[in-house]
Design a protein around this motif. Structure first.
Motif, short mmCIF file in Angstrom:
data_model
loop_
_atom_site.label_atom_id
_atom_site.label_comp_id
_atom_site.label_asym_id
_atom_site.label_seq_id
_atom_site.Cartn_x
_atom_site.Cartn_y
_atom_site.Cartn_z
N ALA A 166 0.84 -1.21 0.00
CA ALA A 166 0.00 0.00 0.00
C ALA A 166 0.87 1.25 0.00
O ALA A 166 0.58 2.22 -0.72
CB ALA A 166 -0.94 -0.01 1.19
N ALA A 167 1.94 1.24 0.77
CA ALA A 167 2.84 2.40 0.83
C ALA A 167 3.52 2.65 -0.51
O ALA A 167 3.61 3.80 -0.97
CB ALA A 167 3.89 2.20 1.93
N VAL A 168 3.98 1.60 -1.17
CA VAL A 168 4.62 1.75 -2.49
C VAL A 168 3.62 2.28 -3.50
O VAL A 168 3.91 3.22 -4.25
CB VAL A 168 5.23 0.41 -2.97
CG1 VAL A 168 5.66 0.50 -4.42
CG2 VAL A 168 6.38 0.01 -2.08
N LEU A 169 2.43 1.69 -3.53
CA LEU A 169 1.41 2.13 -4.48
C LEU A 169 0.99 3.58 -4.21
O LEU A 169 0.80 4.36 -5.15
CB LEU A 169 0.20 1.21 -4.44
CG LEU A 169 0.45 -0.21 -4.95
CD1 LEU A 169 -0.77 -1.09 -4.69
CD2 LEU A 169 0.82 -0.21 -6.41
N THR A 170 0.86 3.93 -2.95
CA THR A 170 0.49 5.30 -2.60
C THR A 170 1.58 6.27 -3.06
O THR A 170 1.28 7.34 -3.60
CB THR A 170 0.25 5.43 -1.08
OG1 THR A 170 -0.88 4.63 -0.75
CG2 THR A 170 0.01 6.86 -0.67
N TYR A 171 2.83 5.91 -2.87
CA TYR A 171 3.94 6.77 -3.32
C TYR A 171 3.86 7.01 -4.82
O TYR A 171 3.93 8.15 -5.28
CB TYR A 171 5.29 6.13 -2.96
CG TYR A 171 6.45 6.93 -3.48
CD1 TYR A 171 6.89 8.06 -2.82
CD2 TYR A 171 7.09 6.55 -4.66
CE1 TYR A 171 7.94 8.81 -3.31
CE2 TYR A 171 8.15 7.30 -5.16
CZ TYR A 171 8.57 8.43 -4.49
OH TYR A 171 9.60 9.18 -4.99
N VAL A 172 3.70 5.95 -5.59
CA VAL A 172 3.64 6.09 -7.05
C VAL A 172 2.42 6.91 -7.46
O VAL A 172 2.49 7.77 -8.34
CB VAL A 172 3.64 4.71 -7.74
CG1 VAL A 172 3.37 4.83 -9.23
CG2 VAL A 172 4.96 3.99 -7.49
N ARG A 173 1.28 6.65 -6.79
CA ARG A 173 0.03 7.33 -7.15
C ARG A 173 0.00 8.79 -6.72
O ARG A 173 -0.86 9.55 -7.15
CB ARG A 173 -1.16 6.59 -6.54
CG ARG A 173 -1.44 5.26 -7.23
CD ARG A 173 -2.46 4.42 -6.48
NE ARG A 173 -3.65 5.12 -6.09
CZ ARG A 173 -4.80 5.14 -6.78
NH1 ARG A 173 -4.88 4.49 -7.91
NH2 ARG A 173 -5.84 5.79 -6.32
N ASN B 220 2.98 10.81 -6.61
CA ASN B 220 4.19 11.47 -7.09
C ASN B 220 4.24 11.42 -8.61
O ASN B 220 3.36 10.85 -9.24
CB ASN B 220 5.43 10.79 -6.49
CG ASN B 220 5.61 11.14 -5.04
OD1 ASN B 220 6.12 12.20 -4.71
ND2 ASN B 220 5.14 10.26 -4.17
N PHE B 221 5.27 12.01 -9.17
CA PHE B 221 5.48 12.01 -10.62
C PHE B 221 4.32 12.68 -11.35
O PHE B 221 3.94 12.28 -12.44
CB PHE B 221 5.68 10.57 -11.15
CG PHE B 221 6.63 9.75 -10.33
CD1 PHE B 221 8.00 10.02 -10.35
CD2 PHE B 221 6.18 8.73 -9.52
CE1 PHE B 221 8.88 9.28 -9.57
CE2 PHE B 221 7.04 7.98 -8.74
CZ PHE B 221 8.40 8.27 -8.78
N GLY B 222 3.72 13.68 -10.72
CA GLY B 222 2.62 14.40 -11.34
C GLY B 222 1.26 13.77 -11.11
O GLY B 222 0.25 14.26 -11.59
N ASN B 223 1.21 12.67 -10.37
CA ASN B 223 -0.05 12.00 -10.08
C ASN B 223 -0.70 12.61 -8.84
O ASN B 223 -0.01 13.10 -7.95
CB ASN B 223 0.17 10.51 -9.84
CG ASN B 223 0.76 9.83 -11.05
OD1 ASN B 223 0.35 10.07 -12.16
ND2 ASN B 223 1.75 8.98 -10.82
N THR B 224 -2.02 12.55 -8.78
CA THR B 224 -2.72 13.09 -7.63
C THR B 224 -3.79 12.13 -7.11
O THR B 224 -4.79 12.56 -6.54
CB THR B 224 -3.38 14.44 -7.98
OG1 THR B 224 -4.26 14.23 -9.10
CG2 THR B 224 -2.36 15.50 -8.34
N ALA B 225 -3.60 10.86 -7.30
CA ALA B 225 -4.59 9.87 -6.87
C ALA B 225 -4.58 9.72 -5.35
O ALA B 225 -3.60 10.05 -4.68
CB ALA B 225 -4.30 8.53 -7.53
#
Length: 67
Positions: free
Chosen positions: A21-28, A30-35
């Motif tokens: 969950a932490a990894v997915l939250t980081y990706v979602r 960052n990098f211009g994402n706002t999920a």
């Protein structure tokens, strides 16, 4: 080697629901994402729903056209 011959490393036994969950939250988020954040409960639900999948997913099995 064709890109379709590559497999993603299975993380089921390597990471806890909270860690995934932490990894997915980081990706979602960052990098211009706002999920929104992914919760440990969501990961647990997906694990339960896909627990019968014992072999690697394939493009055919996912309904994705191969390259």
């Amino acid at each position: 080697m064709c890109s379709s011959d590559l497999m993603m490393t299975p993380w089921a036994s390597a990471l806890s629901d909270a860690e995934i969950a932490a990894v997915l939250t980081y990706v979602r988020s960052n990098f211009g994402n706002t999920a929104e954040a992914v919760t440990e409960e969501q990961v647990a639900g997906v694990r339960a729903a896909t627990s019968s999948q014992t072999s690697p997913y394939t493009t055919d099995g996912l309904g994705i056209a191969g390259e």
